[in-house]
Design a protein around this motif. Structure first.
Motif, PDB file in Angstrom:
ATOM      1  N   SER A  84       4.014  33.777  11.418  1.00  0.00           N
ATOM      2  CA  SER A  84       4.376  32.574  12.407  1.00  0.00           C
ATOM      3  C   SER A  84       5.054  33.467  13.548  1.00  0.00           C
ATOM      4  CB  SER A  84       5.185  31.661  12.124  1.00  0.00           C
ATOM      5  OG  SER A  84       6.621  32.134  11.378  1.00  0.00           O
ATOM      6  N   ASN A  85       5.529  34.577  13.566  1.00  0.00           N
ATOM      7  CA  ASN A  85       6.146  35.390  14.785  1.00  0.00           C
ATOM      8  C   ASN A  85       5.516  36.057  15.670  1.00  0.00           C
ATOM      9  OD1 ASN A  85       8.775  34.350  13.335  1.00  0.00           O
ATOM     10  ND2 ASN A  85       8.615  35.997  12.194  1.00  0.00           N
ATOM     11  N   TYR A  86       3.985  35.718  15.608  1.00  0.00           N
ATOM     12  CA  TYR A  86       3.224  36.483  16.520  1.00  0.00           C
ATOM     13  C   TYR A  86       2.060  35.653  16.766  1.00  0.00           C
ATOM     14  CZ  TYR A  86      -0.475  39.753  18.109  1.00  0.00           C
ATOM     15  OH  TYR A  86      -1.660  40.252  18.970  1.00  0.00           O
ATOM     16  N   GLN A  87       1.558  35.507  18.280  1.00  0.00           N
ATOM     17  CA  GLN A  87       0.284  34.948  18.109  1.00  0.00           C
ATOM     18  C   GLN A  87      -0.857  35.757  18.908  1.00  0.00           C
ATOM     19  OE1 GLN A  87       1.471  31.508  20.949  1.00  0.00           O
ATOM     20  NE2 GLN A  87       2.092  30.178  19.412  1.00  0.00           N
ATOM     21  N   LEU A  88      -1.872  35.592  18.569  1.00  0.00           N
ATOM     22  CA  LEU A  88      -3.075  36.107  18.903  1.00  0.00           C
ATOM     23  C   LEU A  88      -3.045  36.098  20.627  1.00  0.00           C
ATOM     24  CD1 LEU A  88      -5.878  35.119  16.694  1.00  0.00           C
ATOM     25  CD2 LEU A  88      -4.702  37.207  16.865  1.00  0.00           C
ATOM     26  N   PRO A  89      -3.566  37.081  21.349  1.00  0.00           N
ATOM     27  CA  PRO A  89      -3.595  37.106  23.007  1.00  0.00           C
ATOM     28  C   PRO A  89      -4.546  36.098  23.440  1.00  0.00           C
ATOM     29  CG  PRO A  89      -4.522  39.105  22.020  1.00  0.00           C
ATOM     30  CD  PRO A  89      -4.224  38.587  20.719  1.00  0.00           C
ATOM     31  N   SER A  90      -5.642  35.729  22.537  1.00  0.00           N
ATOM     32  CA  SER A  90      -6.367  34.739  23.246  1.00  0.00           C
ATOM     33  C   SER A  90      -7.297  34.272  22.124  1.00  0.00           C
ATOM     34  CB  SER A  90      -7.596  35.500  23.969  1.00  0.00           C
ATOM     35  OG  SER A  90      -8.435  36.329  23.567  1.00  0.00           O
ATOM     36  N   LYS A  91      -8.009  32.974  22.498  1.00  0.00           N
ATOM     37  CA  LYS A  91      -8.796  32.333  21.445  1.00  0.00           C
ATOM     38  C   LYS A  91     -10.005  33.516  21.125  1.00  0.00           C
ATOM     39  CE  LYS A  91      -7.719  27.605  22.696  1.00  0.00           C
ATOM     40  NZ  LYS A  91      -8.302  26.379  22.901  1.00  0.00           N
ATOM     41  N   ARG A  92     -10.498  33.019  20.028  1.00  0.00           N
ATOM     42  CA  ARG A  92     -11.738  34.050  19.640  1.00  0.00           C
ATOM     43  C   ARG A  92     -12.669  33.445  18.456  1.00  0.00           C
ATOM     44  NH1 ARG A  92      -8.203  38.557  16.043  1.00  0.00           N
ATOM     45  NH2 ARG A  92      -8.019  37.120  14.074  1.00  0.00           N
ATOM     46  N   ASN A  93     -13.482  34.088  17.994  1.00  0.00           N
ATOM     47  CA  ASN A  93     -14.412  33.719  17.009  1.00  0.00           C
ATOM     48  C   ASN A  93     -14.585  34.619  15.916  1.00  0.00           C
ATOM     49  OD1 ASN A  93     -15.608  31.659  18.575  1.00  0.00           O
ATOM     50  ND2 ASN A  93     -16.750  32.911  19.809  1.00  0.00           N
ATOM     51  N   MET A  94     -14.692  34.484  14.919  1.00  0.00           N
ATOM     52  CA  MET A  94     -14.963  34.817  13.472  1.00  0.00           C
ATOM     53  C   MET A  94     -16.349  34.914  13.177  1.00  0.00           C
ATOM     54  SD  MET A  94     -11.997  34.251  10.796  1.00  0.00           S
ATOM     55  CE  MET A  94     -10.166  34.618  11.207  1.00  0.00           C
ATOM     56  N   ILE A  95     -17.114  36.119  12.930  1.00  0.00           N
ATOM     57  CA  ILE A  95     -18.374  36.140  12.575  1.00  0.00           C
ATOM     58  C   ILE A  95     -18.475  36.629  11.283  1.00  0.00           C
ATOM     59  CG2 ILE A  95     -20.737  37.117  13.228  1.00  0.00           C
ATOM     60  CD1 ILE A  95     -19.839  37.108  16.213  1.00  0.00           C
ATOM     61  N   PHE A  96     -19.102  36.062  10.150  1.00  0.00           N
ATOM     62  CA  PHE A  96     -19.417  36.611   8.899  1.00  0.00           C
ATOM     63  C   PHE A  96     -21.007  37.111   8.906  1.00  0.00           C
ATOM     64  CE2 PHE A  96     -15.894  33.898   8.663  1.00  0.00           C
ATOM     65  CZ  PHE A  96     -15.087  34.492   7.599  1.00  0.00           C
ATOM     66  N   ARG A  97     -21.268  38.437   8.806  1.00  0.00           N
ATOM     67  CA  ARG A  97     -22.353  39.244   8.848  1.00  0.00           C
ATOM     68  C   ARG A  97     -22.925  39.608   7.346  1.00  0.00           C
ATOM     69  NH1 ARG A  97     -22.838  43.008  13.689  1.00  0.00           N
ATOM     70  NH2 ARG A  97     -22.825  40.881  14.711  1.00  0.00           N
ATOM     71  N   PHE A  98     -24.014  39.049   6.996  1.00  0.00           N
ATOM     72  CA  PHE A  98     -24.670  39.499   5.765  1.00  0.00           C
ATOM     73  C   PHE A  98     -25.956  40.199   5.937  1.00  0.00           C
ATOM     74  CE2 PHE A  98     -22.058  35.727   4.958  1.00  0.00           C
ATOM     75  CZ  PHE A  98     -21.540  35.952   3.569  1.00  0.00           C
ATOM     76  N   TYR A  99     -26.152  41.043   5.204  1.00  0.00           N
ATOM     77  CA  TYR A  99     -27.587  41.695   5.325  1.00  0.00           C
ATOM     78  C   TYR A  99     -28.356  41.175   4.089  1.00  0.00           C
ATOM     79  CZ  TYR A  99     -24.655  44.527   8.268  1.00  0.00           C
ATOM     80  OH  TYR A  99     -23.823  44.784   9.474  1.00  0.00           O
ATOM     81  N   VAL A 100     -29.237  40.172   4.159  1.00  0.00           N
ATOM     82  CA  VAL A 100     -30.238  39.577   3.333  1.00  0.00           C
ATOM     83  C   VAL A 100     -31.246  39.674   3.576  1.00  0.00           C
ATOM     84  CG1 VAL A 100     -28.194  38.317   2.339  1.00  0.00           C
ATOM     85  CG2 VAL A 100     -29.312  37.229   4.199  1.00  0.00           C
ATOM     86  N   GLU A 101     -32.376  39.608   2.767  1.00  0.00           N
ATOM     87  CA  GLU A 101     -33.831  39.591   2.842  1.00  0.00           C
ATOM     88  C   GLU A 101     -34.310  38.425   3.365  1.00  0.00           C
ATOM     89  OE1 GLU A 101     -35.588  41.021  -0.634  1.00  0.00           O
ATOM     90  OE2 GLU A 101     -34.552  43.179  -0.286  1.00  0.00           O
ATOM     91  N   LYS A 102     -33.670  37.296   3.169  1.00  0.00           N
ATOM     92  CA  LYS A 102     -34.375  36.057   3.648  1.00  0.00           C
ATOM     93  C   LYS A 102     -33.246  35.020   4.174  1.00  0.00           C
ATOM     94  CE  LYS A 102     -34.282  33.689  -0.816  1.00  0.00           C
ATOM     95  NZ  LYS A 102     -35.130  33.080  -1.814  1.00  0.00           N
ATOM     96  N   SER A 103     -33.786  34.272   4.943  1.00  0.00           N
ATOM     97  CA  SER A 103     -32.856  33.269   5.695  1.00  0.00           C
ATOM     98  C   SER A 103     -32.379  32.243   4.608  1.00  0.00           C
ATOM     99  CB  SER A 103     -33.592  32.322   6.857  1.00  0.00           C
ATOM    100  OG  SER A 103     -32.707  31.467   7.339  1.00  0.00           O
ATOM    101  N   PRO A 104     -31.037  31.868   4.675  1.00  0.00           N
ATOM    102  CA  PRO A 104     -30.699  30.709   3.756  1.00  0.00           C
ATOM    103  C   PRO A 104     -31.216  29.319   4.154  1.00  0.00           C
ATOM    104  CG  PRO A 104     -28.797  31.360   5.184  1.00  0.00           C
ATOM    105  CD  PRO A 104     -30.020  32.358   5.621  1.00  0.00           C
TER     106      PRO A 104
END
Length: 828
Positions: free
Chosen positions: A751-771
């Motif tokens: 709680s004593n540090y804040q990120l410098p800006s808003k951002r996104n997270m991206i979860f990347r999977f290497y899969v053979e077909k679309s869910p």
């Protein structure tokens, strides 16, 4: 066989030469310390530093007094050990801890250490020790299947068994694959019998791992006290934890220091520095640091910019800063006699090392700048004087120092005339190995004193155990000086040198990428070797391209193919910065290197004892650099588990096997363990160029019913907040289920540090077909085209979206990073 007979005779003669075999007559105790008194007047003392750590001190005269307090050990009371009881039996004394059983046999004196299951771990051999004048030797039992690792920055194979090593900081330009000693002295090693030894003696100590006998190994000191620490642990990591408890945690470098750096021996001009900076930015090759070698100064060591070489250094530094570059300058620990004003000042103040035969300042020949005075950093008054000088270029805008030649240079074993040097704290025979350490201590403490709440960057060549408290390292002048294109063996040996450095608590280090030594006369002929150097160097925690003299080693000089391959390797490192920085924090907390020998992660797999040409990068990644000329394949070992080729993200291999994989010049063999999450980021020109970047979690899912996880660490990156709980940790977990995957983002910790800006997270999977769908709390999330999700990456999203690239077979799930807990399901 002959050498073993000779070794046995040597030991037998040594024992007979003693007046009598020492016998324990009594003991005394003061808290943690138990002193055994011998009939020849000697004393043998044990101090319980912890339940698993024992300080052992043998004093032939029984005085148990140190001339100097330890330069390395800063804490001997690692934990509460309660009341220490000594049980006296007819033939021995015994001390028990919850972990160890320590036995001291009375006649003859003999130390043995057992674990709590009564298994013998460590033992004196024969009578255990000999003393002849000031020389003291310890002999220890050697098992047929015992292996040894450590001693810091040493050449040769990682397994030290069957070899002899010395500790004497030595300037070894263009050192070979078997040269010893080198620049740093770290007398700490570990055995596969689950113990470590730190010999806390700063003299020219020597370690003989079975070279004299199959039955014992030894370590010895020509002077000073015979004090060593025994550390027991369930594995190497735990042993290293004890060592860090004794000698201190490594400092963290500024985040930018984990990027790439460019240097050369004659990089000492403003115009050349600007030209190199422009070259990197014009070509879009990431780079964070440009070094200035020792010629940047007007005189050694006045910290003044050389007139004629620098038109306006302050403006140069400001301009480079605006382009994202940091500038690091060299410093040497001497004052040239031609630098009359500063030399006379230091001489009059008594700040130089003296000549014990004359009482005057020692006249030290130096590789450049003429004869010099050696600054005595063991004298307390020197610190503020030196700190005021080194602050001048800091005020101009430099970002750190490169402390070079701190052995000090030209004082190797053969330079016996240096032994007349007298330092404030002792003669040179005692101070030589810690000279660089005392210098680095001054540099770091003065930097922090004059630049509050700012992390020091200091990369050093010569040091002693405990250097991790003050500095970072590099492995010195490697490479083939006779024919630079034939430096393949030297490059290959840098892998075990770097790995061993990490075991000696130098977690932040680099080789001189390109090999340093040798004139480059044909850049096309050097291109392949240069490419492989950079590919290996990309996985050094600190990555510096450097070469001697005016041999330019910028990537674009080696041809278009080399430039593209090198750029790819450098970009790979920059993409991994979130992963690397997380492990930088672990290096600080636990002393564990980022670049790890295989056996550190797989201590019970004996195959890993001989894997000197590959390493772990953190726990999840396995790196196997190509180190042979014209090689297009790589033979490597995969330990237990399943492993994916990180270059294609999909090819799966079973572990516990040796295999040969393709290794074209365009890539480095690299594997990720199945069941891992690797945090990455978009490639930038320099670290911190775009603070709003998304964190991309590459997910390599575990088998069904199991989870992959990662705890992402972040802080401000340049201040000392990491020492004051000013940081954030984000727990990520991905469980593989029958239906697909369950992603759990836990609430961010800290709680004593804040990120410098808003951002996104991206979860990347290497899969053979679309869910089929992505679901949060029973609600389906929006699917978009891959291009739209890509366009949204750097713009803070207001909702979760996902896409599937059919051609690339990549699933991306974009999540606005709120710092709050979130769970979602991917249904296949």
């Amino acid at each position: 066989m002959f050498r073993y007979i000779v070794g046995w005779l040597f030991l037998a003669v040594s024992v007979v030469a003693q007046a009598a075999v020492p016998v324990c007559k009594s003991f005394s105790q003061q808290g943690r310390e138990v002193t055994f008194h011998l009939d020849n007047g000697a004393a043998f003392q044990l101090k319980l530093c912890g339940q698993s750590v024992v300080r052992i001190w043998y004093s032939p005269d029984g005085k148990l007094q140190r001339l100097n307090s330890s330069f390395a050990v800063i804490n001997e009371e690692l934990e509460d050990v309660g009341v220490v009881n000594v049980n006296e039996e007819a033939s021995c004394y015994e001390i028990f801890t919850p972990v160890l059983r320590i036995r001291v046999n009375k006649s003859p004196l003999k130390l043995q250490v057992f674990d709590k299951y009564q298994k013998l771990i460590f033992s004196d051999y024969g009578d255990g020790r000999t003393c002849e004048g000031e020389k003291k030797v310890e002999y220890k039992m050697l098992r047929r299947d015992e292996h040894f690792f450590g001693l810091g920055e040493k050449t040769g194979k990682l397994d030290r068994r069957g070899e002899t090593y010395k500790m004497w900081n030595s300037d070894r330009p263009c050192y070979g694959v078997a040269d010893d000693p080198l620049y740093k002295s770290i007398p700490f090693f570990m055995s596969n019998y689950r113990y470590g030894i730190f010999l806390d003696n700063t003299y020219k100590t020597e370690f003989k791992f079975g070279t004299e006998s199959r039955d014992y190994y030894s370590f010895e000191a020509p002077g000073g006290e015979m004090i060593y620490y025994f550390m027991f642990g369930k594995d190497y990591k735990e042993i290293m934890g004890h060592y860090i408890g004794l000698t201190g945690k490594p400092i963290m470098p500024p985040k930018w220091a984990l990027g790439f750096a460019q240097c050369r021996g004659m990089l000492t001009r403003e115009d050349l520095t600007r030209e190199i900076a422009t070259g990197y930015r014009k070509r879009g090759i990431p780079c964070d640091i440009i070094y200035q070698d020792i010629g940047w100064t007007q005189n050694l060591q006045d910290f003044e910019w050389r007139k004629g070489n620098y038109e306006n250094p302050k403006q140069m530094l400001a301009d480079l800063k605006s382009q994202g570059f940091k500038v690091v300058v060299s410093q040497d620990p001497v004052i040239s006699q031609s630098n009359k004003k500063q030399w006379q000042e230091a001489d009059s103040l008594g700040y130089f090392v003296t000549d014990s035969t004359t009482g005057k300042t020692y006249d030290m020949p130096w590789p450049w700048g003429g004869n010099c005075g050696v600054v005595d950093f063991t004298k307390p008054e020197v610190a503020d004087w030196w700190g005021a000088y080194q602050q001048k270029p800091i005020n101009d805008g430099i970002s750190g120092f490169w402390t070079d030649m701190g052995e000090p240079a030209w004082s190797n074993e053969e330079d016996v005339d240096r032994l007349v040097m007298k330092h404030h704290l002792g003669m040179h025979s005692e101070i030589h190995n810690v000279y660089g350490l005392t210098w680095d201590k001054v540099v770091k403490e003065q930097f922090e004193k004059r630049n509050p709440n700012r992390r020091v960057f200091q990369m050093t060549r010569a040091a002693y155990a405990g250097l991790q408290r003050y500095t970072f390292g590099w492995t010195g002048d490697s490479g083939n000086c006779d024919d630079v294109t034939q430096g393949w063996a030297q490059m290959a040996n840098q892998i075990p040198v770097l790995l061993s450095a990490g075991l000696g608590l130098i977690p932040f280090t680099t080789t001189d990428i390109s090999g340093y030594c040798g004139d480059i006369k044909d850049y096309s002929a050097m291109a392949e070797l240069y490419t492989r150097w950079v590919q290996m160097g990309a996985f050094n925690p600190l990555s510096r391209i450097h070469h001697e003299g005016n041999n330019a080693v910028e990537p674009w000089l080696f041809g278009e193919e080399a430039e593209q391959n090198v750029k790819k390797a450098i970009e790979l490192k920059y993409s991994l910065i979130p992963y690397i920085y997380t492990y930088a924090r672990e290096a600080h907390d636990a002393g564990l290197p980022i670049m790890r020998p295989m056996f550190l992660e797989y201590p019970y797999d004996v195959e890993t004892f001989d894997t000197d040409a590959q390493f772990m990068f953190g726990k999840e990644l396995l790196i196997a650099p190509v180190v042979k000329k014209n090689a297009k394949t790589k033979n490597l070992y995969l330990p237990e588990g399943n492993w994916l080729n990180y270059n294609d993200k999909r090819t799966l291999y079973s572990g516990e096997q040796w295999l040969t994989v393709d290794a074209p010049l365009s890539c480095i063999p690299m594997f990720v363990k199945q069941g891992s999450i690797i945090p990455t980021m978009p490639v930038m020109n320099y670290i911190g160029e775009h603070p709003e970047y998304p964190v991309i979690f590459e997910v390599f899912p575990a088998v069904e019913g199991q989870s992959a996880s990662f705890l992402l660490y972040e802080d401000e990156g340049t201040d000392l907040g990491y020492l004051k709980d000013e940081f954030l940790k984000t727990p990520i977990n991905v469980k593989t289920t029958v239906e697909g995957f369950e992603i759990a983002i836990s609430s961010r910790e800290g709680s004593n540090y804040q990120l410098p800006s808003k951002r996104n997270m991206i979860f990347r999977f290497y899969v053979e077909k679309s869910p089929q769908k992505v679901v949060i709390a029973g609600k389906k999330q929006k699917k978009v085209k891959p291009e739209k999700l890509h366009d949204q990456e750097n713009i803070f999203a207001d909702a979760v979206i996902w896409s599937y690239d059919k051609e690339m077979q990549i699933l991306n799930v974009l999540v606005p990073d709120s710092g709050e807990a979130l769970e979602m399901s991917i249904i296949q």
